[in-house]
Design a protein around this motif. Structure first.
Motif, mmCIF file in Angstrom:
data_model
loop_
_atom_site.group_PDB
_atom_site.id
_atom_site.type_symbol
_atom_site.label_atom_id
_atom_site.label_comp_id
_atom_site.label_asym_id
_atom_site.label_seq_id
_atom_site.Cartn_x
_atom_site.Cartn_y
_atom_site.Cartn_z
ATOM 1 N N VAL A 114 0.724 -1.112 -0.210
ATOM 2 C CA VAL A 114 -0.218 -0.297 -0.196
ATOM 3 C C VAL A 114 0.795 1.253 -0.219
ATOM 4 O O VAL A 114 0.710 2.490 -0.757
ATOM 5 C CB VAL A 114 -0.954 -0.041 1.333
ATOM 6 C CG1 VAL A 114 -1.757 1.402 1.195
ATOM 7 C CG2 VAL A 114 -2.124 -1.144 1.466
ATOM 8 N N ILE A 115 2.136 0.927 0.513
ATOM 9 C CA ILE A 115 2.770 2.532 0.722
ATOM 10 C C ILE A 115 3.324 3.004 -0.519
ATOM 11 O O ILE A 115 3.984 3.838 -1.194
ATOM 12 C CB ILE A 115 4.063 2.115 2.109
ATOM 13 C CG1 ILE A 115 2.905 2.041 3.379
ATOM 14 C CG2 ILE A 115 4.763 3.310 1.939
ATOM 15 C CD1 ILE A 115 4.149 2.006 4.623
ATOM 16 N N LEU A 116 4.059 1.470 -0.858
ATOM 17 C CA LEU A 116 4.912 1.894 -2.451
ATOM 18 C C LEU A 116 4.080 2.102 -3.472
ATOM 19 O O LEU A 116 3.974 3.249 -4.283
ATOM 20 C CB LEU A 116 5.405 0.335 -3.029
ATOM 21 C CG LEU A 116 6.620 0.097 -1.486
ATOM 22 C CD1 LEU A 116 6.644 -1.750 -2.514
ATOM 23 C CD2 LEU A 116 7.805 0.586 -2.286
ATOM 24 N N SER A 117 2.562 1.609 -3.484
ATOM 25 C CA SER A 117 1.475 2.014 -4.401
ATOM 26 C C SER A 117 1.516 3.648 -4.647
ATOM 27 O O SER A 117 1.669 4.285 -5.225
ATOM 28 C CB SER A 117 0.292 1.408 -4.664
ATOM 29 O OG SER A 117 0.688 -0.157 -4.504
ATOM 30 N N VAL A 118 1.001 3.956 -3.028
ATOM 31 C CA VAL A 118 0.676 5.601 -2.264
ATOM 32 C C VAL A 118 2.440 6.407 -3.216
ATOM 33 O O VAL A 118 2.851 7.735 -4.080
ATOM 34 C CB VAL A 118 0.166 6.064 -1.251
ATOM 35 C CG1 VAL A 118 0.790 7.552 -0.899
ATOM 36 C CG2 VAL A 118 -0.879 5.296 -1.424
ATOM 37 N N LEU A 119 3.156 5.813 -2.665
ATOM 38 C CA LEU A 119 4.335 6.898 -3.287
ATOM 39 C C LEU A 119 4.357 6.183 -4.764
ATOM 40 O O LEU A 119 5.091 7.193 -5.590
ATOM 41 C CB LEU A 119 5.899 6.143 -2.046
ATOM 42 C CG LEU A 119 6.252 6.121 -0.887
ATOM 43 C CD1 LEU A 119 7.141 5.567 -0.679
ATOM 44 C CD2 LEU A 119 6.179 7.233 -0.848
ATOM 45 N N SER A 120 4.624 5.135 -5.304
ATOM 46 C CA SER A 120 5.006 5.648 -6.547
ATOM 47 C C SER A 120 4.394 6.708 -7.633
ATOM 48 O O SER A 120 3.896 7.369 -8.380
ATOM 49 C CB SER A 120 4.299 4.204 -7.239
ATOM 50 O OG SER A 120 2.927 3.458 -7.520
ATOM 51 N N PRO A 134 0.412 19.286 -17.167
ATOM 52 C CA PRO A 134 -0.787 18.850 -16.278
ATOM 53 C C PRO A 134 -0.644 17.483 -16.147
ATOM 54 O O PRO A 134 -0.194 16.507 -16.429
ATOM 55 C CB PRO A 134 -1.822 19.112 -17.253
ATOM 56 C CG PRO A 134 -1.519 20.253 -18.137
ATOM 57 C CD PRO A 134 -0.168 19.755 -18.764
ATOM 58 N N ILE A 135 -1.252 16.866 -14.818
ATOM 59 C CA ILE A 135 -1.025 15.917 -13.980
ATOM 60 C C ILE A 135 -2.430 14.804 -13.918
ATOM 61 O O ILE A 135 -2.385 14.150 -12.935
ATOM 62 C CB ILE A 135 -0.371 15.670 -12.702
ATOM 63 C CG1 ILE A 135 -1.023 16.397 -11.847
ATOM 64 C CG2 ILE A 135 1.265 16.223 -13.024
ATOM 65 C CD1 ILE A 135 -0.801 16.715 -9.978
ATOM 66 N N TRP A 136 -3.230 15.616 -14.117
ATOM 67 C CA TRP A 136 -4.759 15.346 -13.504
ATOM 68 C C TRP A 136 -5.451 13.779 -14.250
ATOM 69 O O TRP A 136 -5.880 13.107 -13.880
ATOM 70 C CB TRP A 136 -6.540 16.402 -13.190
ATOM 71 C CG TRP A 136 -5.902 17.523 -13.013
ATOM 72 C CD1 TRP A 136 -5.040 19.048 -13.327
ATOM 73 C CD2 TRP A 136 -5.028 17.790 -11.322
ATOM 74 N NE1 TRP A 136 -5.259 19.777 -12.447
ATOM 75 C CE2 TRP A 136 -4.816 18.680 -10.585
ATOM 76 C CE3 TRP A 136 -5.001 16.830 -10.756
ATOM 77 C CZ2 TRP A 136 -4.916 19.315 -9.688
ATOM 78 C CZ3 TRP A 136 -5.319 17.270 -8.573
ATOM 79 C CH2 TRP A 136 -4.954 18.314 -8.773
ATOM 80 N N GLY A 137 -5.051 14.194 -15.410
ATOM 81 C CA GLY A 137 -5.500 13.233 -16.574
ATOM 82 C C GLY A 137 -4.866 11.635 -15.794
ATOM 83 O O GLY A 137 -5.161 10.838 -15.479
ATOM 84 N N THR A 138 -3.456 11.721 -15.712
ATOM 85 C CA THR A 138 -2.686 10.599 -15.398
ATOM 86 C C THR A 138 -2.368 10.608 -14.050
ATOM 87 O O THR A 138 -2.414 9.031 -13.830
ATOM 88 C CB THR A 138 -0.938 11.768 -15.405
ATOM 89 O OG1 THR A 138 -0.714 11.574 -16.752
ATOM 90 C CG2 THR A 138 0.281 10.952 -15.063
ATOM 91 N N LEU A 139 -2.916 11.334 -12.644
ATOM 92 C CA LEU A 139 -2.818 10.664 -11.593
ATOM 93 C C LEU A 139 -4.299 9.770 -11.729
ATOM 94 O O LEU A 139 -4.257 8.998 -10.704
ATOM 95 C CB LEU A 139 -3.127 11.780 -11.185
ATOM 96 C CG LEU A 139 -4.084 11.732 -8.544
ATOM 97 C CD1 LEU A 139 -2.184 10.933 -8.976
ATOM 98 C CD2 LEU A 139 -4.456 13.128 -8.736
ATOM 99 N N LEU A 140 -5.180 10.471 -12.516
ATOM 100 C CA LEU A 140 -6.199 9.132 -12.083
ATOM 101 C C LEU A 140 -6.328 7.820 -12.916
ATOM 102 O O LEU A 140 -6.760 6.797 -12.162
ATOM 103 C CB LEU A 140 -7.359 10.240 -12.797
ATOM 104 C CG LEU A 140 -8.567 9.285 -12.712
ATOM 105 C CD1 LEU A 140 -9.453 8.885 -11.544
ATOM 106 C CD2 LEU A 140 -10.159 10.246 -14.115
ATOM 107 N N VAL A 141 -5.560 7.420 -14.224
ATOM 108 C CA VAL A 141 -5.396 6.903 -15.034
ATOM 109 C C VAL A 141 -4.322 5.511 -13.908
ATOM 110 O O VAL A 141 -5.277 4.795 -13.413
ATOM 111 C CB VAL A 141 -4.928 6.503 -16.246
ATOM 112 C CG1 VAL A 141 -4.969 5.634 -16.604
ATOM 113 C CG2 VAL A 141 -5.830 7.583 -16.962
ATOM 114 N N GLN A 142 -2.927 6.845 -13.181
ATOM 115 C CA GLN A 142 -2.454 5.763 -12.827
ATOM 116 C C GLN A 142 -2.996 4.997 -11.899
ATOM 117 O O GLN A 142 -2.215 3.333 -10.952
ATOM 118 C CB GLN A 142 -1.278 6.216 -12.592
ATOM 119 C CG GLN A 142 -0.128 6.078 -11.732
ATOM 120 C CD GLN A 142 1.311 6.203 -11.610
ATOM 121 O OE1 GLN A 142 1.202 7.721 -11.607
ATOM 122 N NE2 GLN A 142 1.719 6.248 -10.658
ATOM 123 N N SER A 143 -3.911 6.153 -10.768
ATOM 124 C CA SER A 143 -4.129 5.615 -9.681
ATOM 125 C C SER A 143 -5.144 4.752 -9.904
ATOM 126 O O SER A 143 -4.866 3.363 -8.739
ATOM 127 C CB SER A 143 -5.433 6.875 -8.704
ATOM 128 O OG SER A 143 -3.918 8.149 -8.331
#
Length: 363
Positions: A114-120, A134-143
């Protein structure tokens, strides 16, 4: 002959191949590389990215298979794939990260993954943001991809452990039932023979002491020992015969349940009420042996069992060999037992591509 797949084998295949779907997340990377090539990225760079991604995809199928076998952590594979995602992440390439975290999940604690996933997610998007992108699209898809990958792999492995424990529990229960039956048989024989053998030993010892002084009394005592031994033998034979007797109706119900559990559709049409006990026991033995052959020596999907006027017909749609090709203690041995009571037993492939076992016993 190929071993018939068990339910546990099928469950393992489903879990293995469904877990491979986490590789699909990294497949988006091939399209990403194509778009970058169209945007002017030099083709050697794109080709190197494709090569790294191919190596990653090939290695990504191994760790969860190792985890299902209970093997040691594949450190070399995880290290190589980890280096690949670090190199590609430096080029703003995040598609392989969720897959790698899914590969790592079975070999570390849940808190760690869980920690590694959040950090990544945080570090990659921070790196992208520092480049002014811009990071919003990347942030959503990666999460989303990371959550699905990690949770999916851990859930599949949990399901595999549950299925394996249930399968092992069934086997242990069957072994326990056999052990209990053996103990019961041993107790019955001990109760039956213990006192008789004690009496025989005592009377034989008394006769040996009486023989020098009174041969007639010793002979009389030995005649009593003989009668006691014969009576004990009759009792043992009676007990063994009761153990060997098999209830035909119970056998048919049990066979149907076993076949359907092995994904073989089973139809039973049996008229057994007028059959004598000896015939019922013999037909039950034939049914049991025929079922064993269906499970071990065929690829049947359907099985039909009919009993009418002492004639048993057991057919299936998986072809094996004639009765003569089976072991002497199998159908060939049963054929001898059936002939001994004036009946016949035949087993052979049919013209329709099936297999028919037919036993005719005097009703």
């Amino acid at each position: 002959m190929i071993r018939r797949a068990t339910k546990l084998d099928k469950i393992r295949w489903v879990i293995v191949y469904s877990t491979d779907f986490i590789n699909l997340f990294s497949f988006f990377g091939y399209y990403d590389l194509y778009v970058r090539w169209q945007m002017g990225v030099p083709w050697p760079v794109v080709l190197a990215g494709v090569a790294l991604l191919v190596v990653f995809n090939v290695l990504a199928t191994r760790p969860h298979r190792v985890a299902m076998r209970g093997g040691r952590r594949p450190t070399a594979i995880l290290a190589v794939t980890g280096v690949i995602i670090l190199v590609m992440s430096a080029a703003f390439f995040m598609w392989a990260i969720p897959t790698w975290l899914g590969m790592l999940g079975p070999f570390v604690r849940r808190r760690t993954i869980v920690i590694l996933s959040v950090l990544s997610v945080v570090l990659f998007n921070l790196y992208v943001a520092l480049q002014g992108v811009p990071i919003w699209g990347t942030l959503l898809v990666q999460s989303v991809f990371t959550a699905v990958s990690v949770v999916g792999v851990l859930t599949n492995l949990w399901l595999w452990r549950v299925a394996k424990e249930a399968y092992e529990g069934q086997e242990a229960q069957a072994r326990l039932a056999v052990s209990e039956e053996r103990l019961r048989f041993a107790r019955d024989l001990n109760d039956l023979l213990g006192q008789s053998l004690t009496d025989i030993a005592a009377r034989t010892e008394g006769a040996s002491r009486t023989l020098p002084v009174d041969p007639a009394a010793a002979a009389e005592e030995m005649f009593a020992v003989r009668d006691l031994a014969r009576r004990s033998l009759r009792e043992v034979r009676s007990v063994v015969q009761s153990y060997r007797a098999v209830d035909l109706d119970e056998m048919l119900a049990s066979v149907r349940a076993v076949l359907e559990a092995a994904d073989v559709r089973c139809t039973v049409r049996a008229e057994t009420g007028s059959l004598p006990p000896e015939t019922r026991t013999l037909l039950a033995t034939v049914v049991r042996e025929g079922t064993t052959n269906v499970l071990k020596h065929s690829t049947a999907g359907r099985c039909t069992i009919t009993i009418e006027d002492g004639v048993l017909e057991m057919s299936n749609d998986g072809v094996s060999g004639p009765a003569g090709e089976h072991a002497p203690n199998g159908l060939a041995g049963l054929a001898q037992r059936v002939r001994a009571v004036g009946g016949t037993l035949e087993a052979a492939p049919t013209h329709e591509g099936g297999y028919l076992l037919r036993a005719a016993v005097p009703a």
